[in-house]
Each structure stands twice: as C-alpha cells, then as structure tokens.
Design a protein around this motif. Structure first.
Motif, PDB file in Angstrom:
ATOM      1  N   ALA A 109       8.787   0.747  -4.518  1.00 60.07           N
ATOM      2  CA  ALA A 109       9.898   0.433  -3.612  1.00 60.07           C
ATOM      3  C   ALA A 109       9.564   0.880  -2.185  1.00 60.07           C
ATOM      4  O   ALA A 109       8.796   1.816  -1.970  1.00 60.07           O
ATOM      5  N   SER A 110      10.134   0.224  -1.211  1.00 59.60           N
ATOM      6  CA  SER A 110      10.042   0.612   0.213  1.00 59.60           C
ATOM      7  C   SER A 110       8.616   0.877   0.679  1.00 59.60           C
ATOM      8  O   SER A 110       8.275   1.990   1.098  1.00 59.60           O
ATOM      9  N   PRO A 111       7.726  -0.106   0.623  1.00 53.10           N
ATOM     10  CA  PRO A 111       6.338   0.119   1.048  1.00 53.10           C
ATOM     11  C   PRO A 111       6.235   0.464   2.526  1.00 53.10           C
ATOM     12  O   PRO A 111       7.031   0.010   3.346  1.00 53.10           O
ATOM     13  N   ALA A 112       5.244   1.285   2.848  1.00 56.47           N
ATOM     14  CA  ALA A 112       4.966   1.652   4.236  1.00 56.47           C
ATOM     15  C   ALA A 112       3.750   0.865   4.705  1.00 56.47           C
ATOM     16  O   ALA A 112       2.637   1.095   4.223  1.00 56.47           O
ATOM     17  N   PRO A 113       3.914  -0.085   5.638  1.00 57.28           N
ATOM     18  CA  PRO A 113       2.780  -0.914   6.060  1.00 57.28           C
ATOM     19  C   PRO A 113       1.867  -0.196   7.052  1.00 57.28           C
ATOM     20  O   PRO A 113       2.299   0.632   7.850  1.00 57.28           O
ATOM     21  N   PHE A 114       0.584  -0.529   6.989  1.00 60.93           N
ATOM     22  CA  PHE A 114      -0.387  -0.066   7.981  1.00 60.93           C
ATOM     23  C   PHE A 114      -1.543  -1.067   7.960  1.00 60.93           C
ATOM     24  O   PHE A 114      -1.605  -1.953   7.100  1.00 60.93           O
ATOM     25  N   THR A 115      -2.432  -0.961   8.913  1.00 61.10           N
ATOM     26  CA  THR A 115      -3.546  -1.903   8.982  1.00 61.10           C
ATOM     27  C   THR A 115      -4.875  -1.167   9.054  1.00 61.10           C
ATOM     28  O   THR A 115      -4.976  -0.085   9.636  1.00 61.10           O
ATOM     29  N   ILE A 116      -5.883  -1.781   8.455  1.00 55.21           N
ATOM     30  CA  ILE A 116      -7.272  -1.356   8.610  1.00 55.21           C
ATOM     31  C   ILE A 116      -8.054  -2.590   9.026  1.00 55.21           C
ATOM     32  O   ILE A 116      -8.055  -3.598   8.316  1.00 55.21           O
ATOM     33  N   GLY A 117      -8.675  -2.528  10.193  1.00 57.55           N
ATOM     34  CA  GLY A 117      -9.457  -3.668  10.665  1.00 57.55           C
ATOM     35  C   GLY A 117      -8.650  -4.937  10.791  1.00 57.55           C
ATOM     36  O   GLY A 117      -9.166  -6.037  10.566  1.00 57.55           O
ATOM     37  N   GLY A 118      -7.365  -4.798  11.133  1.00 56.57           N
ATOM     38  CA  GLY A 118      -6.508  -5.956  11.303  1.00 56.57           C
ATOM     39  C   GLY A 118      -5.921  -6.499  10.019  1.00 56.57           C
ATOM     40  O   GLY A 118      -5.141  -7.457  10.060  1.00 56.57           O
ATOM     41  N   VAL A 119      -6.278  -5.911   8.875  1.00 57.04           N
ATOM     42  CA  VAL A 119      -5.753  -6.351   7.583  1.00 57.04           C
ATOM     43  C   VAL A 119      -4.572  -5.455   7.204  1.00 57.04           C
ATOM     44  O   VAL A 119      -4.701  -4.229   7.170  1.00 57.04           O
ATOM     45  N   GLU A 120      -3.421  -6.078   6.936  1.00 56.75           N
ATOM     46  CA  GLU A 120      -2.235  -5.288   6.600  1.00 56.75           C
ATOM     47  C   GLU A 120      -2.278  -4.838   5.151  1.00 56.75           C
ATOM     48  O   GLU A 120      -2.605  -5.613   4.251  1.00 56.75           O
ATOM     49  N   MET A 121      -1.955  -3.579   4.950  1.00 59.52           N
ATOM     50  CA  MET A 121      -1.914  -2.990   3.620  1.00 59.52           C
ATOM     51  C   MET A 121      -0.605  -2.232   3.475  1.00 59.52           C
ATOM     52  O   MET A 121       0.138  -2.051   4.447  1.00 59.52           O
ATOM     53  N   SER A 122      -0.337  -1.759   2.275  1.00 61.43           N
ATOM     54  CA  SER A 122       0.901  -1.031   2.008  1.00 61.43           C
ATOM     55  C   SER A 122       0.588   0.291   1.327  1.00 61.43           C
ATOM     56  O   SER A 122      -0.264   0.359   0.432  1.00 61.43           O
TER      57      SER A 122
END
Length: 354
Positions: free
Chosen positions: A190-203
């Motif tokens: 639940a409630s993922p926290a998004p971030f990016t590595i090398g422009g790729v979005e991850m959770s």
C-alpha cells in the motif's frame, strides 16, 4: 576514545545533535579499516572534510578518499543493477514491486544516493509473481530451493546473480519466520513511495514501512553493517518519517518488541541524543507468541526457521516442516549435505539448552 567509538562518531556525520569536536585518532589506519568493514566510509569522509579529525595527514586523507571512491563504485554498480532488474520485471510482466533497503533509502532518505553504501539489490514481489521474475535469470544463477512450494509460501527470499555479478535478493516477505509471516503483505504494497534511478521510476515502501523494515533488520539480523543501523536514525531524525504510524503498525502486527530491539540498538550504536521513540522502545515487553518467537531464536543460527509455525494455522505446519527436514535433492547437493546431516542440524537447533 577507542576505535569503535571513533568510527561511530564519524559515521554519525549528518545526524542532528552529534558532537563535532575534532577527534585525535590513536590509530588512523585501523579506523579506516573498521569504517570500510562496517560500510560507513562516505560519512567518515564527510566528517573529515568538515574538520572532525584533528591532524589528519595528507596521506591518510588520500587513502580515505581512495577507499570512499571504491565504495561509491560498488554502490553505483548496485544502482545500475536496479535498472537491469526494472527491465527484467517488465519482461516478466511483474508491475507491482517494491525496491527495498539501500537502493531505495539512498534515493529517498539521503541527500546524496552514493552516500548510502550498497552491494546488491533487494526487492519485494508477491509470491505469485516470484516464479515469472526468477525465470528471467539463467538457471545457473538461481539457487536450488528446498521445495518450490515452500519457497513461494514460506521462504523470505531467493538470491540470484546478474551477468555483472551483482546479487539480487527477491523477497516475498521482509524477514524469515514468524516476524516475516505475520506482516500483512497487502499493507507493505500500500502507499508506494516513488523515486527514480537513471530516469526510471521505481517504488519503495512508504516511510513507516521503511522504518519498520530497517529497525527489524537491525533487531533480527546477525549480520548487519553500521550503515544499515544508521538507516534507523536517518529515517527518524532526518527524513522525519511518521514514527507514530510505524508504532501503530508494529503493535497491530504484533512485532513491536522486535522493532523496539532494533530501535534501541540503533541509538546505542551512535552518539546521538535520545528520542521519544527510544523511550517507547525501552518500555516494550514481549508477550504471547511474540515472546515465544524471540525465545526460539535466542542464539540459534537458524532460530528464525523454528518460530515460523507460530504464525501458521496448525493444518499448515506439515507443509512448512516437511521440506525443512526433507528438502529437495538439488538443495542438499548444492549445500553438500545429506538428509541425515540436515536432520541432525535441525534437532540440534531444537535443543532447549541453547
């Protein structure tokens, strides 16, 4: 000040309330060796640059810089592997995944991702998605499981290796045994926290769950670096994670004493001021199944495997226990063991005198 305390003081660089008075190191070389072993070189380098070490020689500072750059290269290799993992997840059709630990908290909770040392990639997938993702790796890089059903339903993780020799820990729960099984998987997703590595979005996990995972890792794991212990402090004191919500969850999930152990160890490991979370943690007392689970672990190397039935309905016990005693032939061969030696090890773990 002894070497261990000196490393802890320097590794606390960036945390509020730490005494910045310059240290005189009795054996600077040993300090660097310990800082490297405990994976805190980036913060030690930051402390040295800020003048926290008195009379730091140019030669010693250059050695620290060289070691720090080596650590950064290792970390960046892990982050590059996370990008490779993202591509494999797409190919496997797995969309619901959470990146765990270093690769996530480095981007979400630290000013510079390279400061949080990482050697591998940890991710959480749902058990039904595990086989499809594992299939994206060569068979030679996938370890044999005790039994496939057991691994999907009761195993904490499977470690596979990328072509660049970076390990990927594919988790289906956060901890092995009771303390992993009682955490509701849907609440972790639940409630993922998004971030990016090398422009790729991850959770990643949300803030309270990142804190729970970090503290539980400290309280549960026999092998953890000082960098992992520092994560607990970083999440509470710098990221300002909602630790009240974390308390609500661990109490509801009945893992509050393990969480409290991790919090206490984190504060005891660094020279930082106390915090209301620590006051709460020192007042926790284990009861019921949680107390039994902690007692069953004790100093047993595989104690976390023994306490898992406490989280299971009795009708599920045979499906858990049988593969533990009689794992697959492939698993035994990979670990150079026989069913006889495996059974003897399990019986030794059950010895009440331990």
């Amino acid at each position: 000040m002894n070497t261990t305390d000196a490393v802890a003081r320097l590794a606390a660089f960036g945390l509020p309330g730490v005494d910045p008075t310059p240290l005189t190191l009795d054996d600077p070389g040993v300090v660097l060796d310990l800082a490297a072993a405990r994976r805190v070189l980036p913060w030690v380098a930051g402390a040295v640059a800020a003048g926290w070490v008195a009379d730091a020689s140019d030669e010693w500072t250059l050695d620290l810089r060289r070691r720090q750059l080596d650590a950064v290269q290792t970390t960046m290799a892990a982050h590059a592997a996370a990008l490779d993992v993202a591509e494999r997840l797409v190919r496997a059709g797995v969309g619901d995944v959470r990146i765990l630990k270093g690769c996530a908290t480095a981007h979400l909770d630290y000013d510079r991702p390279a400061d949080r040392f990482s050697t591998d990639v940890d991710l959480l997938v749902r058990p039904d998605d595990r086989p499809a993702f594992i299939a994206q790796f060569p068979d030679t890089s996938v370890p044999a499981s005790r039994r496939e059903f057991w691994q999907n339903h009761y195993g904490k993780s499977t470690t596979v290796v990328t072509e660049t020799r970076v390990e990927v820990d594919v988790h289906t729960m956060l901890q092995q045994g009771y303390f992993g099984m009682v955490i509701p998987l849907d609440e972790l997703f639940a409630s993922p926290a998004p971030f990016t590595i090398g422009g790729v979005e991850m959770s990643a996990l949300d803030g309270p769950n990142r804190l729970i995972h970090a503290a539980n890792h400290v309280g549960h794991s026999r092998l953890k670096g000082l960098h992992s212990i520092r994560d607990v402090l970083q999440l509470v004191l710098v990221s300002d994670v909602d630790w009240h919500e974390a308390i609500d969850r661990v109490v509801r999930w009945k893992i509050d004493v393990l969480f409290a152990h991790g919090v206490i160890e984190a504060w005891d490991s660094f020279p930082v001021p106390s915090h209301p979370l620590v006051d709460w943690a020192r007042g926790r007392v284990a009861h019921g199944r949680q107390r039994m689970a902690l007692r069953m672990v004790a100093d047993r190397p595989r104690g976390q495997y023994l306490n898992a039935p406490l989280a299971l309905a009795p009708h599920r016990w045979p499906g858990y226990v049988w593969p533990m005693v009689f794992p697959s032939r492939e698993y035994l061969a990979e670990h150079a063991k026989s069913w006889t030696t495996r059974t003897k090890q399990m019986l030794a773990e059950l010895d009440p005198r331990r």
